[in-house]
Design an enzyme around this catalytic site. Structure first.
Site, mmCIF file in Angstrom:
data_model
loop_
_atom_site.group_PDB
_atom_site.id
_atom_site.type_symbol
_atom_site.label_atom_id
_atom_site.label_comp_id
_atom_site.label_asym_id
_atom_site.label_seq_id
_atom_site.Cartn_x
_atom_site.Cartn_y
_atom_site.Cartn_z
ATOM 1 N N GLU A 46 10.154 0.963 10.246
ATOM 2 C CA GLU A 46 11.202 1.972 10.066
ATOM 3 C C GLU A 46 10.523 3.315 10.254
ATOM 4 O OE1 GLU A 46 13.123 4.751 8.675
ATOM 5 O OE2 GLU A 46 13.153 3.785 6.706
ATOM 6 N N LEU A 47 10.738 3.916 11.438
ATOM 7 C CA LEU A 47 9.906 5.048 11.864
ATOM 8 C C LEU A 47 10.701 6.348 11.879
ATOM 9 C CD1 LEU A 47 8.115 3.018 14.685
ATOM 10 C CD2 LEU A 47 7.463 3.268 12.276
ATOM 11 N N GLU B 183 11.304 15.927 14.712
ATOM 12 C CA GLU B 183 11.843 15.896 13.356
ATOM 13 C C GLU B 183 11.175 17.038 12.560
ATOM 14 O OE1 GLU B 183 10.691 12.176 11.608
ATOM 15 O OE2 GLU B 183 12.564 11.988 10.512
ATOM 16 N N LYS C 105 0.862 -1.180 0.000
ATOM 17 C CA LYS C 105 0.000 0.000 0.000
ATOM 18 C C LYS C 105 0.900 1.232 0.000
ATOM 19 C CE LYS C 105 -1.543 2.902 2.852
ATOM 20 N NZ LYS C 105 -1.482 4.082 1.979
ATOM 21 N N CYS D 33 14.124 10.356 6.540
ATOM 22 C CA CYS D 33 14.098 10.017 7.970
ATOM 23 C C CYS D 33 15.506 9.960 8.550
ATOM 24 C CB CYS D 33 13.342 8.720 8.193
ATOM 25 S SG CYS D 33 13.808 7.478 7.009
HETATM 26 P P1 ADP Z 1 3.637 10.856 6.907
HETATM 27 O O1 ADP Z 1 3.098 11.704 8.014
HETATM 28 O O2 ADP Z 1 5.057 11.086 6.621
HETATM 29 O O3 ADP Z 1 2.793 10.828 5.684
HETATM 30 P P2 ADP Z 1 2.474 8.394 7.806
HETATM 31 O O4 ADP Z 1 3.002 7.488 8.848
HETATM 32 O O5 ADP Z 1 1.200 9.107 8.086
HETATM 33 O O6 ADP Z 1 3.669 9.386 7.499
HETATM 34 O O7 ADP Z 1 2.293 7.625 6.416
HETATM 35 C C1 ADP Z 1 3.118 6.586 5.977
HETATM 36 C C2 ADP Z 1 2.249 5.546 5.323
HETATM 37 O O8 ADP Z 1 1.342 5.054 6.294
HETATM 38 C C3 ADP Z 1 1.388 6.046 4.157
HETATM 39 O O9 ADP Z 1 1.304 5.040 3.180
HETATM 40 C C4 ADP Z 1 0.047 6.272 4.826
HETATM 41 O O10 ADP Z 1 -1.051 6.206 3.925
HETATM 42 C C5 ADP Z 1 0.020 5.103 5.780
HETATM 43 N N1 ADP Z 1 -0.930 5.254 6.897
HETATM 44 C C6 ADP Z 1 -1.282 6.365 7.565
HETATM 45 N N2 ADP Z 1 -2.196 6.093 8.503
HETATM 46 C C7 ADP Z 1 -2.451 4.754 8.443
HETATM 47 C C8 ADP Z 1 -3.305 3.839 9.149
HETATM 48 N N3 ADP Z 1 -4.101 4.243 10.133
HETATM 49 N N4 ADP Z 1 -3.284 2.539 8.792
HETATM 50 C C9 ADP Z 1 -2.471 2.106 7.799
HETATM 51 N N5 ADP Z 1 -1.654 2.909 7.098
HETATM 52 C C10 ADP Z 1 -1.630 4.224 7.409
#
Ligand code: ADP
Length: 486
Positions: A255-256, A390, A180, A289
Protein backbone atom coordinates in the site's frame (compact mmCIF):
# COMPACT_ATOMS: atom_id res chain seq x y z
CA UNK A 1 -5.49 5.24 34.57
CA UNK A 2 -2.59 7.41 33.43
CA UNK A 3 -0.39 6.45 30.52
CA UNK A 4 2.64 6.07 32.81
CA UNK A 5 0.91 3.72 35.26
CA UNK A 6 -0.77 1.75 32.42
CA UNK A 7 2.47 -0.15 31.71
CA UNK A 8 1.98 0.53 28.02
CA UNK A 9 5.23 2.46 27.46
CA UNK A 10 7.80 -0.11 26.40
CA UNK A 11 11.40 0.24 25.24
CA UNK A 12 12.06 -3.34 24.21
CA UNK A 13 10.90 -5.37 21.25
CA UNK A 14 8.36 -8.17 21.72
CA UNK A 15 9.55 -11.49 20.29
CA UNK A 16 8.10 -14.89 21.14
CA UNK A 17 6.26 -13.50 24.14
CA UNK A 18 9.42 -11.95 25.66
CA UNK A 19 10.68 -8.38 25.84
CA UNK A 20 14.05 -8.20 24.08
CA UNK A 21 16.68 -5.43 24.38
CA UNK A 22 19.64 -4.79 26.69
CA UNK A 23 22.93 -2.96 27.00
CA UNK A 24 24.32 -4.80 23.98
CA UNK A 25 21.83 -2.89 21.79
CA UNK A 26 21.95 0.80 20.87
CA UNK A 27 19.12 3.08 21.96
CA UNK A 28 17.21 5.55 19.79
CA UNK A 29 15.42 8.55 21.25
CA UNK A 30 11.73 8.94 20.43
CA UNK A 31 10.65 12.59 20.39
CA UNK A 32 7.37 14.44 20.49
CA UNK A 33 6.91 16.30 17.16
CA UNK A 34 4.97 19.06 18.95
CA UNK A 35 7.89 20.20 21.13
CA UNK A 36 10.92 18.05 20.18
CA UNK A 37 11.10 16.72 23.76
CA UNK A 38 12.32 13.20 24.45
CA UNK A 39 9.53 10.72 25.31
CA UNK A 40 11.73 7.68 25.89
CA UNK A 41 14.40 5.57 24.20
CA UNK A 42 13.88 2.32 22.32
CA UNK A 43 16.39 -0.53 21.85
CA UNK A 44 17.45 -1.10 18.25
CA UNK A 45 17.50 -4.71 17.13
CA UNK A 46 18.85 -6.11 13.88
CA UNK A 47 19.49 -9.18 11.78
CA UNK A 48 20.01 -11.80 14.52
CA UNK A 49 16.89 -10.90 16.45
CA UNK A 50 14.86 -10.83 13.21
CA UNK A 51 16.12 -14.31 12.44
CA UNK A 52 15.05 -15.44 15.93
CA UNK A 53 11.63 -13.85 15.49
CA UNK A 54 11.14 -15.71 12.19
CA UNK A 55 12.12 -19.05 13.77
CA UNK A 56 9.79 -18.49 16.72
CA UNK A 57 6.91 -17.35 14.49
CA UNK A 58 7.46 -20.54 12.53
CA UNK A 59 7.31 -22.71 15.69
CA UNK A 60 4.15 -20.94 16.81
CA UNK A 61 2.46 -21.43 13.43
CA UNK A 62 1.42 -25.06 13.69
CA UNK A 63 -0.56 -24.88 16.98
CA UNK A 64 -2.08 -21.53 16.01
CA UNK A 65 -3.34 -22.61 12.60
CA UNK A 66 -4.75 -25.84 14.06
CA UNK A 67 -7.13 -23.90 16.30
CA UNK A 68 -10.58 -23.41 14.89
CA UNK A 69 -11.43 -19.97 13.55
CA UNK A 70 -13.76 -19.54 16.57
CA UNK A 71 -10.97 -20.37 19.00
CA UNK A 72 -8.64 -17.87 17.35
CA UNK A 73 -11.48 -15.34 17.32
CA UNK A 74 -11.94 -15.71 21.11
CA UNK A 75 -8.30 -14.79 21.71
CA UNK A 76 -8.41 -11.94 19.20
CA UNK A 77 -11.56 -10.56 20.82
CA UNK A 78 -9.67 -10.36 24.13
CA UNK A 79 -7.10 -8.21 22.35
CA UNK A 80 -9.94 -6.10 20.87
CA UNK A 81 -11.53 -5.60 24.31
CA UNK A 82 -8.24 -4.55 25.87
CA UNK A 83 -7.52 -2.07 23.08
CA UNK A 84 -10.99 -0.55 23.48
CA UNK A 85 -10.60 -0.46 27.28
CA UNK A 86 -7.25 1.34 26.93
CA UNK A 87 -8.41 3.77 24.24
CA UNK A 88 -7.52 6.87 26.26
CA UNK A 89 -3.99 5.71 27.08
CA UNK A 90 -3.29 4.47 23.54
CA UNK A 91 -4.64 7.70 22.06
CA UNK A 92 -2.44 9.72 24.39
CA UNK A 93 0.54 7.70 23.20
CA UNK A 94 -0.27 8.27 19.52
CA UNK A 95 -0.60 12.00 20.08
CA UNK A 96 2.66 12.02 22.03
CA UNK A 97 4.79 10.33 19.37
CA UNK A 98 2.89 11.19 16.19
CA UNK A 99 1.31 14.56 16.98
CA UNK A 100 -2.26 14.18 15.69
CA UNK A 101 -5.05 15.78 17.79
CA UNK A 102 -6.29 13.58 20.64
CA UNK A 103 -9.77 13.25 19.10
CA UNK A 104 -8.21 11.89 15.90
CA UNK A 105 -6.01 9.53 17.93
CA UNK A 106 -9.09 8.15 19.69
CA UNK A 107 -10.74 7.76 16.30
CA UNK A 108 -7.69 5.85 15.10
CA UNK A 109 -7.90 3.44 18.06
CA UNK A 110 -11.57 2.77 17.32
CA UNK A 111 -10.68 2.21 13.66
CA UNK A 112 -7.68 0.02 14.58
CA UNK A 113 -9.77 -2.12 16.94
CA UNK A 114 -12.53 -2.50 14.34
CA UNK A 115 -10.23 -4.60 12.14
CA UNK A 116 -9.69 -7.07 14.96
CA UNK A 117 -13.42 -7.52 15.55
CA UNK A 118 -14.17 -7.70 11.82
CA UNK A 119 -11.54 -10.34 11.04
CA UNK A 120 -12.42 -12.37 14.16
CA UNK A 121 -15.93 -12.61 12.71
CA UNK A 122 -14.92 -12.91 9.07
CA UNK A 123 -12.46 -15.80 9.52
CA UNK A 124 -15.39 -18.03 10.58
CA UNK A 125 -16.81 -17.54 7.08
CA UNK A 126 -13.92 -18.76 4.97
CA UNK A 127 -15.39 -21.18 2.45
CA UNK A 128 -13.91 -23.66 0.03
CA UNK A 129 -15.58 -25.17 -3.02
CA UNK A 130 -16.69 -28.56 -4.35
CA UNK A 131 -16.24 -28.64 -8.12
CA UNK A 132 -18.30 -30.77 -10.51
CA UNK A 133 -15.72 -33.36 -11.60
CA UNK A 134 -14.41 -33.79 -15.14
CA UNK A 135 -14.33 -37.65 -14.71
CA UNK A 136 -16.97 -39.84 -13.02
CA UNK A 137 -14.45 -41.46 -10.63
CA UNK A 138 -13.02 -38.15 -9.39
CA UNK A 139 -14.07 -35.75 -6.67
CA UNK A 140 -12.61 -32.22 -6.71
CA UNK A 141 -12.37 -29.80 -3.82
CA UNK A 142 -10.81 -26.45 -3.06
CA UNK A 143 -9.79 -25.59 0.48
CA UNK A 144 -8.34 -22.40 1.95
CA UNK A 145 -5.33 -22.57 4.25
CA UNK A 146 -3.28 -19.95 6.07
CA UNK A 147 -0.30 -18.65 4.11
CA UNK A 148 2.11 -19.29 7.01
CA UNK A 149 4.62 -16.96 8.66
CA UNK A 150 4.02 -13.38 7.53
CA UNK A 151 5.67 -10.00 8.05
CA UNK A 152 4.47 -6.40 8.10
CA UNK A 153 6.40 -3.15 7.72
CA UNK A 154 4.30 -0.18 8.77
CA UNK A 155 4.39 3.65 8.57
CA UNK A 156 4.09 6.40 11.19
CA UNK A 157 0.93 8.19 10.01
CA UNK A 158 -1.45 5.62 11.56
CA UNK A 159 0.77 3.92 14.16
CA UNK A 160 -1.98 1.60 15.46
CA UNK A 161 -4.37 1.05 12.55
CA UNK A 162 -1.72 0.16 9.99
CA UNK A 163 -0.69 -2.68 12.30
CA UNK A 164 -4.14 -4.11 13.06
CA UNK A 165 -5.28 -3.81 9.43
CA UNK A 166 -2.57 -6.37 8.62
CA UNK A 167 -2.19 -8.37 11.84
CA UNK A 168 -5.91 -8.93 12.47
CA UNK A 169 -6.39 -10.48 9.03
CA UNK A 170 -3.19 -12.54 9.32
CA UNK A 171 -3.89 -13.89 12.81
CA UNK A 172 -7.57 -14.58 12.14
CA UNK A 173 -6.62 -16.55 9.02
CA UNK A 174 -4.24 -18.69 11.11
CA UNK A 175 -0.94 -17.03 10.13
CA UNK A 176 1.70 -15.73 12.53
CA UNK A 177 3.26 -12.29 12.05
CA UNK A 178 6.35 -10.20 12.68
CA UNK A 179 5.74 -6.45 12.59
CA UNK A 180 8.43 -3.83 12.04
CA UNK A 181 6.91 -0.46 12.95
CA UNK A 182 8.11 2.95 11.73
CA UNK A 183 11.10 4.39 13.61
CA UNK A 184 9.17 7.58 14.49
CA UNK A 185 6.28 5.71 16.17
CA UNK A 186 7.43 2.44 17.77
CA UNK A 187 5.72 3.12 21.11
CA UNK A 188 2.16 2.58 19.89
CA UNK A 189 3.27 -0.67 18.22
CA UNK A 190 4.91 -1.90 21.44
CA UNK A 191 1.81 -0.92 23.44
CA UNK A 192 -0.27 -3.02 21.02
CA UNK A 193 2.14 -5.90 21.68
CA UNK A 194 1.78 -5.44 25.45
CA UNK A 195 -2.00 -5.72 25.06
CA UNK A 196 -1.65 -8.75 22.76
CA UNK A 197 0.40 -10.37 25.52
CA UNK A 198 -2.20 -9.53 28.18
CA UNK A 199 -4.92 -10.87 25.85
CA UNK A 200 -3.24 -14.26 25.79
CA UNK A 201 -2.18 -14.34 22.16
CA UNK A 202 0.29 -17.26 22.27
CA UNK A 203 4.03 -16.55 22.24
CA UNK A 204 5.45 -16.21 18.72
CA UNK A 205 2.09 -15.56 17.04
CA UNK A 206 2.41 -11.76 17.10
CA UNK A 207 5.85 -10.15 17.32
CA UNK A 208 7.02 -6.53 17.13
CA UNK A 209 10.65 -5.79 16.30
CA UNK A 210 12.13 -2.28 16.39
CA UNK A 211 15.48 -1.37 14.89
CA UNK A 212 17.47 -1.03 11.72
CA UNK A 213 14.94 -0.89 8.85
CA UNK A 214 17.34 -2.08 6.16
CA UNK A 215 18.68 -5.04 8.15
CA UNK A 216 15.27 -6.14 9.39
CA UNK A 217 13.73 -5.65 5.93
CA UNK A 218 16.45 -7.63 4.16
CA UNK A 219 16.32 -10.46 6.69
CA UNK A 220 12.52 -10.74 6.38
CA UNK A 221 12.70 -10.68 2.57
CA UNK A 222 15.62 -13.13 2.26
CA UNK A 223 14.15 -15.79 4.52
CA UNK A 224 12.02 -18.37 2.68
CA UNK A 225 10.09 -19.16 5.89
CA UNK A 226 8.37 -15.78 5.58
CA UNK A 227 5.68 -16.47 2.98
CA UNK A 228 4.11 -13.05 2.79
CA UNK A 229 5.10 -9.44 3.33
CA UNK A 230 2.61 -6.64 3.76
CA UNK A 231 4.03 -3.12 3.49
CA UNK A 232 2.51 0.34 3.83
CA UNK A 233 4.83 3.22 3.00
CA UNK A 234 6.54 5.03 0.17
CA UNK A 235 6.63 3.76 -3.43
CA UNK A 236 10.48 3.62 -3.63
CA UNK A 237 10.70 1.43 -0.50
CA UNK A 238 7.80 -0.70 -1.81
CA UNK A 239 9.69 -1.28 -5.07
CA UNK A 240 12.83 -2.20 -3.13
CA UNK A 241 10.97 -4.70 -0.95
CA UNK A 242 9.32 -6.23 -4.02
CA UNK A 243 12.74 -6.69 -5.65
CA UNK A 244 14.18 -8.12 -2.43
CA UNK A 245 11.24 -10.54 -2.16
CA UNK A 246 11.75 -11.88 -5.69
CA UNK A 247 14.40 -14.36 -4.51
CA UNK A 248 11.93 -16.12 -2.21
CA UNK A 249 8.82 -15.39 -4.34
CA UNK A 250 6.79 -14.04 -1.48
CA UNK A 251 3.19 -13.04 -1.65
CA UNK A 252 3.08 -9.23 -1.37
CA UNK A 253 0.62 -6.58 -0.34
CA UNK A 254 1.93 -3.08 -1.01
CA UNK A 255 0.00 0.00 0.00
CA UNK A 256 2.12 2.82 -1.39
CA UNK A 257 1.96 6.51 -2.18
CA UNK A 258 -1.04 8.35 -3.55
CA UNK A 259 -1.73 11.63 -5.36
CA UNK A 260 -5.47 11.87 -4.84
CA UNK A 261 -7.58 14.13 -7.06
CA UNK A 262 -10.56 15.82 -5.39
CA UNK A 263 -12.99 17.06 -8.05
CA UNK A 264 -15.88 19.48 -7.58
CA UNK A 265 -18.36 19.74 -10.45
CA UNK A 266 -20.62 22.75 -11.14
CA UNK A 267 -23.73 20.94 -9.86
CA UNK A 268 -22.14 19.80 -6.57
CA UNK A 269 -23.39 20.73 -3.12
CA UNK A 270 -20.57 23.21 -2.51
CA UNK A 271 -20.94 23.27 1.28
CA UNK A 272 -20.71 19.47 1.39
CA UNK A 273 -17.68 19.62 -0.93
CA UNK A 274 -15.96 22.14 1.37
CA UNK A 275 -16.69 19.96 4.42
CA UNK A 276 -15.35 16.92 2.53
CA UNK A 277 -12.21 18.80 1.51
CA UNK A 278 -11.51 19.86 5.10
CA UNK A 279 -11.68 16.25 6.28
CA UNK A 280 -9.92 14.79 3.29
CA UNK A 281 -7.13 17.37 3.08
CA UNK A 282 -6.44 18.53 6.63
CA UNK A 283 -7.09 15.40 8.74
CA UNK A 284 -3.80 14.21 10.26
CA UNK A 285 -2.31 17.55 9.02
CA UNK A 286 -2.55 16.25 5.46
CA UNK A 287 -0.40 13.22 6.24
CA UNK A 288 -2.51 10.33 4.96
CA UNK A 289 -1.91 8.41 1.75
CA UNK A 290 -5.55 9.00 0.76
CA UNK A 291 -5.42 12.78 1.41
CA UNK A 292 -6.64 15.02 -1.39
CA UNK A 293 -3.48 16.29 -3.10
CA UNK A 294 -4.95 18.07 -6.14
CA UNK A 295 -8.30 19.87 -5.92
CA UNK A 296 -9.94 20.34 -9.34
CA UNK A 297 -12.84 22.80 -9.30
CA UNK A 298 -15.12 23.38 -12.30
CA UNK A 299 -14.97 26.95 -13.62
CA UNK A 300 -18.49 28.14 -12.63
CA UNK A 301 -18.03 27.27 -8.94
CA UNK A 302 -14.27 27.88 -8.62
CA UNK A 303 -14.49 31.26 -6.86
CA UNK A 304 -17.37 30.21 -4.60
CA UNK A 305 -15.57 27.02 -3.53
CA UNK A 306 -12.26 28.87 -3.00
CA UNK A 307 -13.93 31.52 -0.83
CA UNK A 308 -15.88 29.00 1.27
CA UNK A 309 -12.84 26.75 1.68
CA UNK A 310 -10.78 29.77 2.81
CA UNK A 311 -13.35 30.60 5.52
CA UNK A 312 -13.38 26.98 6.70
CA UNK A 313 -9.58 26.62 6.67
CA UNK A 314 -9.11 29.83 8.62
CA UNK A 315 -11.31 28.37 11.37
CA UNK A 316 -8.99 25.37 11.85
CA UNK A 317 -7.12 25.49 15.16
CA UNK A 318 -3.47 24.52 14.86
CA UNK A 319 -1.68 23.40 18.00
CA UNK A 320 -0.49 20.68 20.32
CA UNK A 321 -2.61 17.60 19.79
CA UNK A 322 -3.23 17.10 23.50
CA UNK A 323 -5.03 20.46 23.83
CA UNK A 324 -8.84 20.39 23.61
CA UNK A 325 -10.29 21.81 20.37
CA UNK A 326 -7.19 21.42 18.20
CA UNK A 327 -7.89 20.44 14.58
CA UNK A 328 -4.39 20.30 13.09
CA UNK A 329 -1.31 19.07 14.93
CA UNK A 330 2.38 19.22 13.96
CA UNK A 331 3.92 17.46 10.99
CA UNK A 332 5.97 14.39 11.85
CA UNK A 333 9.44 15.97 11.47
CA UNK A 334 11.43 18.82 9.93
CA UNK A 335 11.90 16.92 6.64
CA UNK A 336 8.11 16.98 6.21
CA UNK A 337 8.12 20.76 6.75
CA UNK A 338 10.91 21.16 4.18
CA UNK A 339 8.82 19.30 1.56
CA UNK A 340 5.77 21.48 2.23
CA UNK A 341 7.89 24.65 1.93
CA UNK A 342 9.45 23.38 -1.29
CA UNK A 343 6.04 22.62 -2.85
CA UNK A 344 4.67 26.04 -1.92
CA UNK A 345 7.74 27.96 -3.21
CA UNK A 346 7.61 25.96 -6.44
CA UNK A 347 3.85 26.57 -6.87
CA UNK A 348 4.29 30.32 -6.34
CA UNK A 349 7.12 30.40 -8.88
CA UNK A 350 4.73 28.93 -11.49
CA UNK A 351 1.98 31.50 -10.96
CA UNK A 352 0.23 30.13 -7.85
CA UNK A 353 -1.45 32.63 -5.54
CA UNK A 354 -1.60 32.18 -1.77
CA UNK A 355 -5.19 32.42 -0.58
CA UNK A 356 -4.34 31.68 3.04
CA UNK A 357 -1.43 30.23 5.06
CA UNK A 358 1.90 29.58 3.40
CA UNK A 359 4.37 29.63 6.28
CA UNK A 360 5.38 27.83 9.46
CA UNK A 361 3.09 28.55 12.38
CA UNK A 362 4.51 31.44 14.41
CA UNK A 363 4.26 31.95 18.17
CA UNK A 364 6.08 30.79 21.29
CA UNK A 365 4.15 27.52 21.68
CA UNK A 366 5.06 26.48 18.13
CA UNK A 367 8.78 27.20 18.21
CA UNK A 368 10.07 23.75 19.12
CA UNK A 369 7.53 21.84 17.02
CA UNK A 370 6.89 21.10 13.34
CA UNK A 371 3.77 23.22 12.86
CA UNK A 372 2.65 24.58 9.50
CA UNK A 373 -0.27 26.88 8.62
CA UNK A 374 -3.13 25.24 6.72
CA UNK A 375 -2.60 26.63 3.23
CA UNK A 376 -4.63 27.16 0.04
CA UNK A 377 -3.01 27.95 -3.32
CA UNK A 378 -5.16 29.34 -6.14
CA UNK A 379 -4.33 29.15 -9.86
CA UNK A 380 -2.61 25.80 -9.54
CA UNK A 381 -1.38 24.28 -12.80
CA UNK A 382 0.31 21.21 -14.21
CA UNK A 383 3.82 22.70 -14.24
CA UNK A 384 3.90 22.65 -10.44
CA UNK A 385 5.55 19.88 -8.42
CA UNK A 386 2.39 19.69 -6.34
CA UNK A 387 0.53 18.41 -9.43
CA UNK A 388 2.82 15.37 -9.63
CA UNK A 389 4.10 14.62 -6.12
CA UNK A 390 2.33 13.84 -2.86
CA UNK A 391 2.82 16.84 -0.52
CA UNK A 392 1.91 14.96 2.68
CA UNK A 393 1.12 18.22 4.41
CA UNK A 394 -1.68 20.78 4.93
CA UNK A 395 -1.60 22.41 1.48
CA UNK A 396 -4.63 22.55 -0.84
CA UNK A 397 -3.85 23.60 -4.44
CA UNK A 398 -6.93 24.62 -6.47
CA UNK A 399 -6.88 23.77 -10.19
CA UNK A 400 -9.63 25.11 -12.51
CA UNK A 401 -11.22 22.88 -15.19
CA UNK A 402 -13.95 23.16 -17.82
CA UNK A 403 -15.18 19.76 -18.99
CA UNK A 404 -15.65 16.26 -17.58
CA UNK A 405 -13.25 14.85 -20.20
CA UNK A 406 -10.53 17.39 -19.27
CA UNK A 407 -10.71 16.66 -15.58
CA UNK A 408 -10.69 12.88 -15.98
CA UNK A 409 -7.61 13.17 -18.18
CA UNK A 410 -5.84 15.38 -15.64
CA UNK A 411 -6.91 13.29 -12.66
CA UNK A 412 -5.52 10.13 -14.26
CA UNK A 413 -2.28 11.80 -15.38
CA UNK A 414 -0.21 10.39 -12.55
CA UNK A 415 1.69 7.19 -11.89
CA UNK A 416 -0.38 6.77 -8.71
CA UNK A 417 -3.86 5.30 -8.28
CA UNK A 418 -4.87 4.99 -4.64
CA UNK A 419 -7.91 7.17 -3.78
CA UNK A 420 -9.92 9.74 -5.75
CA UNK A 421 -12.90 11.87 -4.70
CA UNK A 422 -15.52 13.89 -6.49
CA UNK A 423 -18.66 15.87 -5.72
CA UNK A 424 -21.47 15.94 -8.30
CA UNK A 425 -25.23 15.41 -8.42
CA UNK A 426 -25.91 14.46 -12.03
CA UNK A 427 -26.32 10.70 -12.06
CA UNK A 428 -24.60 10.14 -15.41
CA UNK A 429 -21.61 12.24 -14.32
CA UNK A 430 -21.47 10.20 -11.12
CA UNK A 431 -21.33 6.87 -12.99
CA UNK A 432 -19.11 8.08 -15.82
CA UNK A 433 -16.52 9.60 -13.49
CA UNK A 434 -16.61 6.72 -10.95
CA UNK A 435 -15.81 4.28 -13.74
CA UNK A 436 -13.23 6.44 -15.56
CA UNK A 437 -11.02 7.26 -12.57
CA UNK A 438 -8.01 4.91 -12.56
CA UNK A 439 -7.94 4.46 -8.80
CA UNK A 440 -8.44 1.62 -6.35
CA UNK A 441 -10.96 3.66 -4.33
CA UNK A 442 -13.40 6.42 -5.25
CA UNK A 443 -15.30 8.62 -2.80
CA UNK A 444 -18.47 10.14 -4.28
CA UNK A 445 -19.85 13.14 -2.36
CA UNK A 446 -17.71 12.20 0.66
CA UNK A 447 -14.17 12.89 1.80
CA UNK A 448 -13.84 9.87 4.10
CA UNK A 449 -13.96 6.34 2.72
CA UNK A 450 -11.89 4.02 4.96
CA UNK A 451 -13.68 1.28 6.88
CA UNK A 452 -12.82 -2.22 8.01
CA UNK A 453 -15.66 -3.69 5.93
CA UNK A 454 -14.40 -2.51 2.50
CA UNK A 455 -11.27 -3.28 0.44
CA UNK A 456 -8.61 -0.57 0.77
CA UNK A 457 -5.80 -0.42 -1.77
CA UNK A 458 -4.51 1.01 -5.01
CA UNK A 459 -3.56 0.40 -8.62
CA UNK A 460 -0.51 1.45 -10.69
CA UNK A 461 2.38 2.71 -8.51
CA UNK A 462 0.07 2.86 -5.48
CA UNK A 463 0.53 -0.86 -4.97
CA UNK A 464 -0.90 -4.35 -4.91
CA UNK A 465 -3.46 -6.17 -2.82
CA UNK A 466 -6.27 -5.02 -0.57
CA UNK A 467 -6.74 -4.59 3.19
CA UNK A 468 -10.15 -4.65 4.85
CA UNK A 469 -13.28 -6.46 3.72
CA UNK A 470 -13.29 -10.16 2.87
CA UNK A 471 -10.63 -9.34 0.26
CA UNK A 472 -8.21 -8.45 3.05
CA UNK A 473 -8.56 -11.90 4.56
CA UNK A 474 -7.93 -13.72 1.29
CA UNK A 475 -4.50 -12.05 1.14
CA UNK A 476 -3.53 -14.35 4.03
CA UNK A 477 -5.06 -17.53 2.58
CA UNK A 478 -3.69 -19.98 0.03
CA UNK A 479 -6.00 -21.87 -2.30
CA UNK A 480 -5.42 -25.64 -2.31
CA UNK A 481 -7.04 -27.91 -4.89
CA UNK A 482 -7.59 -31.53 -3.85
CA UNK A 483 -8.31 -34.13 -6.52
CA UNK A 484 -9.60 -37.47 -5.15
CA UNK A 485 -10.05 -40.69 -7.07
CA UNK A 486 -12.92 -42.84 -5.70
P1 ADP B 1 8.11 7.49 4.93
O1 ADP B 1 8.99 8.24 3.98
O2 ADP B 1 6.71 7.96 4.93
O3 ADP B 1 8.67 7.32 6.30
P2 ADP B 1 9.01 4.87 4.20
O4 ADP B 1 8.57 4.07 3.04
O5 ADP B 1 10.41 5.36 4.21
O6 ADP B 1 7.96 6.05 4.29
O7 ADP B 1 8.77 4.08 5.57
C1 ADP B 1 7.72 3.19 5.80
C2 ADP B 1 8.25 2.02 6.57
O8 ADP B 1 9.25 1.39 5.79
C3 ADP B 1 8.93 2.37 7.91
O9 ADP B 1 8.64 1.36 8.84
C4 ADP B 1 10.39 2.37 7.53
O10 ADP B 1 11.26 2.12 8.63
C5 ADP B 1 10.43 1.21 6.56
N1 ADP B 1 11.60 1.20 5.66
C6 ADP B 1 12.25 2.24 5.12
N2 ADP B 1 13.28 1.82 4.38
C7 ADP B 1 13.30 0.46 4.44
C8 ADP B 1 14.12 -0.59 3.89
N3 ADP B 1 15.15 -0.32 3.10
N4 ADP B 1 13.81 -1.86 4.19
C9 ADP B 1 12.75 -2.16 4.98
N5 ADP B 1 11.95 -1.23 5.53
C10 ADP B 1 12.21 0.07 5.27
Amino acid sequence: MSLVSSGLIRQKSYINGKWIGDDSHSLVTITNPANSEEITQVYQLGKNETQTAIEQASKALSPWKKLTASERASVLMQWYELIVKNTDELAELITLEQGKPLAESKGEITYAASFIRWYSEEAKRVYGEVITPHQSDKRLMVVKQPVGVTAAITPWNFPAAMITRKAAAALAAGCTMIVKPAPDTPLTALAMAELADRAGIPAGVFNVICGDAKQIGETLCDNPIVRKLSFTGSTPVGRLLMAQSAKTLKKLSLELGGNAPFIVFNDADIDAAVAGAILCKFRNAGQTCVCANRLYIQADVYDEFAQKLKLAVEKLNVGHGNVEGIDVGPLINSVAIDKVEKHIADALSFGGELLTGGTRQHGEQFEQGNFFEPTIIKNANNKMLIAHEETFGPVAPLFKFDTVEDVIKQANETEFGLAAYFFARDISTVWQVSEALEYGMVGVNTGIISTEVAPFGGVKSSGLGREGGHQGLSEYLETKYICMSI
